[in-house]
Design an enzyme around this catalytic site. Structure first.
Site, PDB file in Angstrom:
ATOM      1  N   LYS A  43      34.882  46.256  42.085  1.00 34.24           N
ATOM      2  CA  LYS A  43      34.661  47.665  42.327  1.00 34.24           C
ATOM      3  C   LYS A  43      35.325  48.540  41.276  1.00 34.24           C
ATOM      4  CE  LYS A  43      35.601  46.800  47.171  1.00 34.24           C
ATOM      5  NZ  LYS A  43      36.429  47.277  48.328  1.00 34.24           N
ATOM      6  N   GLY A  44      36.321  47.990  40.599  1.00 36.79           N
ATOM      7  CA  GLY A  44      37.246  48.803  39.824  1.00 36.79           C
ATOM      8  C   GLY A  44      36.649  49.693  38.754  1.00 36.79           C
ATOM      9  N   GLU A  99      34.616  47.104  32.008  1.00 38.93           N
ATOM     10  CA  GLU A  99      35.722  46.608  32.839  1.00 38.93           C
ATOM     11  C   GLU A  99      36.803  47.690  32.947  1.00 38.93           C
ATOM     12  OE1 GLU A  99      37.017  44.880  35.103  1.00 38.93           O
ATOM     13  OE2 GLU A  99      37.329  42.843  34.317  1.00 38.93           O
ATOM     14  N   ASP A 100      37.453  47.781  34.078  1.00 38.05           N
ATOM     15  CA  ASP A 100      38.524  48.774  34.230  1.00 38.05           C
ATOM     16  C   ASP A 100      39.846  48.244  33.681  1.00 38.05           C
ATOM     17  OD1 ASP A 100      37.858  47.186  36.653  1.00 38.05           O
ATOM     18  OD2 ASP A 100      39.832  47.852  37.287  1.00 38.05           O
ATOM     19  N   ASP A 103      43.306  41.837  32.723  1.00 41.05           N
ATOM     20  CA  ASP A 103      44.645  41.416  33.125  1.00 41.05           C
ATOM     21  C   ASP A 103      44.830  39.969  32.649  1.00 41.05           C
ATOM     22  OD1 ASP A 103      47.009  40.896  34.504  1.00 41.05           O
ATOM     23  OD2 ASP A 103      46.359  41.787  36.364  1.00 41.05           O
ATOM     24  N   LYS A 131      46.050  44.730  29.618  1.00 43.58           N
ATOM     25  CA  LYS A 131      47.442  44.365  29.895  1.00 43.58           C
ATOM     26  C   LYS A 131      47.710  43.000  29.256  1.00 43.58           C
ATOM     27  CE  LYS A 131      48.891  45.047  34.249  1.00 43.58           C
ATOM     28  NZ  LYS A 131      49.146  44.669  35.665  1.00 43.58           N
ATOM     29  N   PHE A 152      52.021  47.036  37.762  1.00 41.33           N
ATOM     30  CA  PHE A 152      50.856  47.271  38.610  1.00 41.33           C
ATOM     31  C   PHE A 152      50.386  48.694  38.389  1.00 41.33           C
ATOM     32  CE2 PHE A 152      52.433  43.715  41.326  1.00 41.33           C
ATOM     33  CZ  PHE A 152      51.266  42.972  41.322  1.00 41.33           C
ATOM     34  N   ASP A 159      42.520  49.676  42.291  1.00 44.48           N
ATOM     35  CA  ASP A 159      43.233  49.646  43.582  1.00 44.48           C
ATOM     36  C   ASP A 159      44.575  48.943  43.489  1.00 44.48           C
ATOM     37  OD1 ASP A 159      42.123  46.956  43.321  1.00 44.48           O
ATOM     38  OD2 ASP A 159      42.739  46.696  45.402  1.00 44.48           O
ATOM     39  N   ARG A 165      42.293  53.988  44.919  1.00 47.01           N
ATOM     40  CA  ARG A 165      41.184  54.032  43.959  1.00 47.01           C
ATOM     41  C   ARG A 165      40.767  55.471  43.662  1.00 47.01           C
ATOM     42  NH1 ARG A 165      39.001  48.797  43.295  1.00 47.01           N
ATOM     43  NH2 ARG A 165      39.040  47.504  45.156  1.00 47.01           N
TER      44      ARG A 165
HETATM   45  C1  PRP Z   1      40.410  43.539  39.158  1.00 45.89           C
HETATM   46  C2  PRP Z   1      39.961  44.481  38.067  1.00 45.89           C
HETATM   47  C3  PRP Z   1      39.300  43.579  37.071  1.00 45.89           C
HETATM   48  C4  PRP Z   1      40.020  42.258  37.276  1.00 45.89           C
HETATM   49  C5  PRP Z   1      40.945  42.008  36.137  1.00 45.89           C
HETATM   50  O1  PRP Z   1      39.345  43.295  39.994  1.00 45.89           O
HETATM   51  O2  PRP Z   1      39.089  45.459  38.572  1.00 45.89           O
HETATM   52  O3  PRP Z   1      37.928  43.413  37.334  1.00 45.89           O
HETATM   53  O4  PRP Z   1      40.780  42.349  38.489  1.00 45.89           O
HETATM   54  O5  PRP Z   1      41.782  40.899  36.378  1.00 45.89           O
HETATM   55  P1  PRP Z   1      41.709  39.564  35.545  1.00 45.89           P
HETATM   56  O6  PRP Z   1      41.653  39.957  34.093  1.00 45.89           O
HETATM   57  O7  PRP Z   1      43.011  38.904  35.923  1.00 45.89           O
HETATM   58  O8  PRP Z   1      40.531  38.792  35.986  1.00 45.89           O
HETATM   59  P2  PRP Z   1      39.532  42.698  41.484  1.00 45.89           P
HETATM   60  O9  PRP Z   1      39.144  41.269  41.493  1.00 45.89           O
HETATM   61  O10 PRP Z   1      40.901  43.063  42.002  1.00 45.89           O
HETATM   62  O11 PRP Z   1      38.413  43.464  42.277  1.00 45.89           O
HETATM   63  P3  PRP Z   1      38.132  45.038  42.387  1.00 45.89           P
HETATM   64  O12 PRP Z   1      37.615  45.496  41.043  1.00 45.89           O
HETATM   65  O13 PRP Z   1      37.109  45.115  43.464  1.00 45.89           O
HETATM   66  O14 PRP Z   1      39.440  45.714  42.739  1.00 45.89           O
END
Ligand code: PRP
Length: 177
Positions: A43-44, A99-100, A103, A131, A152, A159, A165
């Site tokens: 969703k991010g 992508e938001d 990580d 990050k 974080f 989120d 969000r």
């Molecule tokens: C989060 C964020 C990225 C992803 C990054 O999504 O929105 O899509 O994690 O992390 P990574 O590089 O370690 O894969 P999440 O799975 O929390 O779902 P969301 O977007 O619905 O919050």
């Protein structure tokens, strides 16, 4: 849950706007005549996507994908599934993944591999935040908004435990609760 987390602003809405404007200009320069498909990762990315595409004054399509979520810290050990897939034909198209936050890199790396198997003409990644301290899987980010510290963050679509969000600024949690 512990105590309520304390949020501090990392990037203001004005700083985000400057970054999104810059990214839009870079994307416009590269995709002006290509009729690209922009694919947001739910969703991010929803807020970033909404702001970004409003600044793009050329033909494009918008899609979203959603992966199964395994929760923070455990995703890399689980098997990722696509729970909402792209509806358009990807083959031969110029595709930009939105992508938001990158990580560990697991999400972006998985989707870049998954989408490349659909044989697009080109495939690039635009990330609002990166990050690098947390990276487990190498990912090349073609268009980047901000590099962020190992904290974080939440807000502007991102989120923390499904909260925050809706905040218009990107904040970081001083106290993780
Ligand atoms: C989060 C964020 C990225 C992803 C990054 O999504 O929105 O899509 O994690 O992390 P990574 O590089 O370690 O894969 P999440 O799975 O929390 O779902 P969301 O977007 O619905 O919050």
């Amino acid at each position: 849950m512990g105590s309520e987390p304390k949020l501090s602003v990392l990037f203001t809405r004005d700083e985000i706007e400057v970054a999104v404007n810059r990214l839009a200009a870079e994307i416009r320069r590269d995709y002006l005549t290509k009729h690209p498909i922009l694919i947001g990762i739910l969703k991010g990315s929803f807020m970033f996507m909404a702001d970004l595409i409003r600044r793009l004054d050329f033909p494009l399509e918008v899609e979203f994908v959603r992966l199964s979520s395994y929760g923070r810290g455990t995703k890399s050990s689980g098997k990722i599934r696509v729970v909402h897939d792209v509806q358009s034909e990807i083959r031969g198209r110029d595709v930009l993944l939105i992508e938001d936050i990158v990580d560990t890199g697991t999400t972006a790396a998985f989707l870049l591999d998954y989408l490349s198997q659909k044989e697009p003409n080109s495939l690039k990644l635009c990330a609002l935040t990166d990050k690098p301290a947390r990276r487990q899987v190498p990912v090349n980010i073609d268009y980047l908004g901000f590099t962020i510290p190992d904290k974080f963050i939440a807000g502007y679509g991102i989120d923390w435990d499904e909260r925050f969000r809706h905040l218009p600024d990107i904040c970081f949690l001083e106290d993780e609760g």
